[in-house]
Design an enzyme around this catalytic site. Sequence first.
Site, PDB file in Angstrom:
ATOM      1  N   LYS A  74      61.170  38.143  89.802  1.00 35.26           N
ATOM      2  CA  LYS A  74      61.478  39.420  89.159  1.00 35.26           C
ATOM      3  C   LYS A  74      60.500  39.641  88.005  1.00 35.26           C
ATOM      4  O   LYS A  74      60.214  38.710  87.242  1.00 35.26           O
ATOM      5  CB  LYS A  74      62.920  39.397  88.647  1.00 35.26           C
ATOM      6  CG  LYS A  74      63.407  40.682  87.997  1.00 35.26           C
ATOM      7  CD  LYS A  74      64.863  40.523  87.561  1.00 35.26           C
ATOM      8  CE  LYS A  74      65.410  41.780  86.906  1.00 35.26           C
ATOM      9  NZ  LYS A  74      66.831  41.617  86.508  1.00 35.26           N
ATOM     10  N   SER A 149      69.819  44.975  88.367  1.00 34.48           N
ATOM     11  CA  SER A 149      68.426  45.354  88.216  1.00 34.48           C
ATOM     12  C   SER A 149      67.456  44.554  89.077  1.00 34.48           C
ATOM     13  O   SER A 149      66.275  44.882  89.153  1.00 34.48           O
ATOM     14  CB  SER A 149      68.031  45.216  86.742  1.00 34.48           C
ATOM     15  OG  SER A 149      68.208  43.883  86.288  1.00 34.48           O
ATOM     16  N   SER A 173      73.275  41.726  87.603  1.00 35.13           N
ATOM     17  CA  SER A 173      71.980  42.158  88.141  1.00 35.13           C
ATOM     18  C   SER A 173      71.414  41.278  89.241  1.00 35.13           C
ATOM     19  O   SER A 173      70.416  41.629  89.862  1.00 35.13           O
ATOM     20  CB  SER A 173      70.956  42.272  87.010  1.00 35.13           C
ATOM     21  OG  SER A 173      71.306  43.306  86.134  1.00 35.13           O
TER      22      SER A 173
END
Length: 466
Positions: A74, A149, A173
């Site tokens: 990420k 996210s 997330s």
Amino acid sequence: MDSQIKQLHQQLVNKEISCTTLVQERLELLKKNAYNTVNSLLEDSALALAAKVDAKIANGEEIGLLEGIPFGIKDVYMVQGTYTTASSDILKNYKSAYTATAIQKLLDAGAIPLVKENCDSFGHGSSSENTIFGAVKNAINPELVAGGSSGGSAVNVAKDYTVFSIGGDTGGSIRQPAGYNNIYGLKPTYGRISRYGIMAYASSTDCVGPLAKTIEDIRIVLNVMSGKDGKDQTTIASTEISEQAISNNNTIKTVGYFKNFIENEAIDPKIKADFLASIEKIKATGIEVKELDFFKSDTLVSTYYTIAMAETASNLSRLDGTNYGNRIEGENLKDTYSITRSENFSEESKRRIVGGNQVLSQGFSDEIYLKGLALRDQISANFEKDFKEVDIIISPVTPNTPPKIGDSLKDPLAMYLSDAYTVGFSLGQLPTLTVPQGTATGLQITGAKNKEQTLLKFANFLKETI
């Protein structure tokens, strides 16, 4: 036990496939993908690392279990020499000067990073639409959001672009996009994995965690990343989890669920029906299931966002273009700060910064922020009481199925409420795992602190039961 990591490891050892071919194939998939999962490819370094693995195998040297295994990161993690943008304008040209501890442990084990993955800017969102790289598309239905996210990380795993990915979970997330894309996603106990080198969103709930297609791969990656770190004083010692320890379910006798989650008017009727059907299947195995009382979901959401917004306002105050970031000059220093932050933060990030500054401001902090902290303590105490009665808590991951791309941006409140079933466990700093069974967006299983082994064991049980 199913494991992509072990399968690929065996193929490499047996010379059925070269590491260079494996990495090149995944890189080509990432280049061609139409899901907006890629912020930057690490092609040159990945191929160089793959060549070293091939050389070791050719020389008859042993390779570790993770050596040569491609993974994704990420784009909120520092990896020295790579762009680390947090999917934001302000850091779109920023290159990391060092590597996050959790990622370094994977590199030390020989895993090969392929990609920095698209996500909501600074982790601010539940859909992976708040990004300068374009909305991430759901792996199952590209008209829907991928969740957030860590949306890019979840989709890359679901589409087999990466074997596993490392996401970040502050209020759901990792778990929510894992549920939206039908894979496994783990938020460990707070402190089990070092946060050093991750861009902070809300420091008191930020967690590093893996996403993968199998329980065994989650276990392998978790073991490598766990442990104390002198660079993060919140880290804790942990015991390695063996494959044998999670292979049978002879210790889990009682499961609980929060009845107010299921009786909530906001829950999709199909998710509710499927969840209750899953409960009946668990009961049929002889496990006792208990109804538990908990805080209302809107209380959990408001408590979480009060604390998270306050912490993000504080954490992002350093980004003004002075030391790093995309600086935009104004007529004077104050004007420069104002323009730089106004132009470079997304609407959602600005909403959270303004909200955080509001709850921390004089006249509001006592009434709002301190009350939020008090509620967090009550939530943690409630969990301690619950885990004296049950071994595992099970819940839906989300109250609804993924919305269409664009809908969440029109209604931020609806986006916040999509976290209703995940944020409470973040406030309690508990380990929580999304499993791709039971409902359209999976099930969430939660244990007491440091009980990741129990979670993985119960996940194996659910795989055979539901």
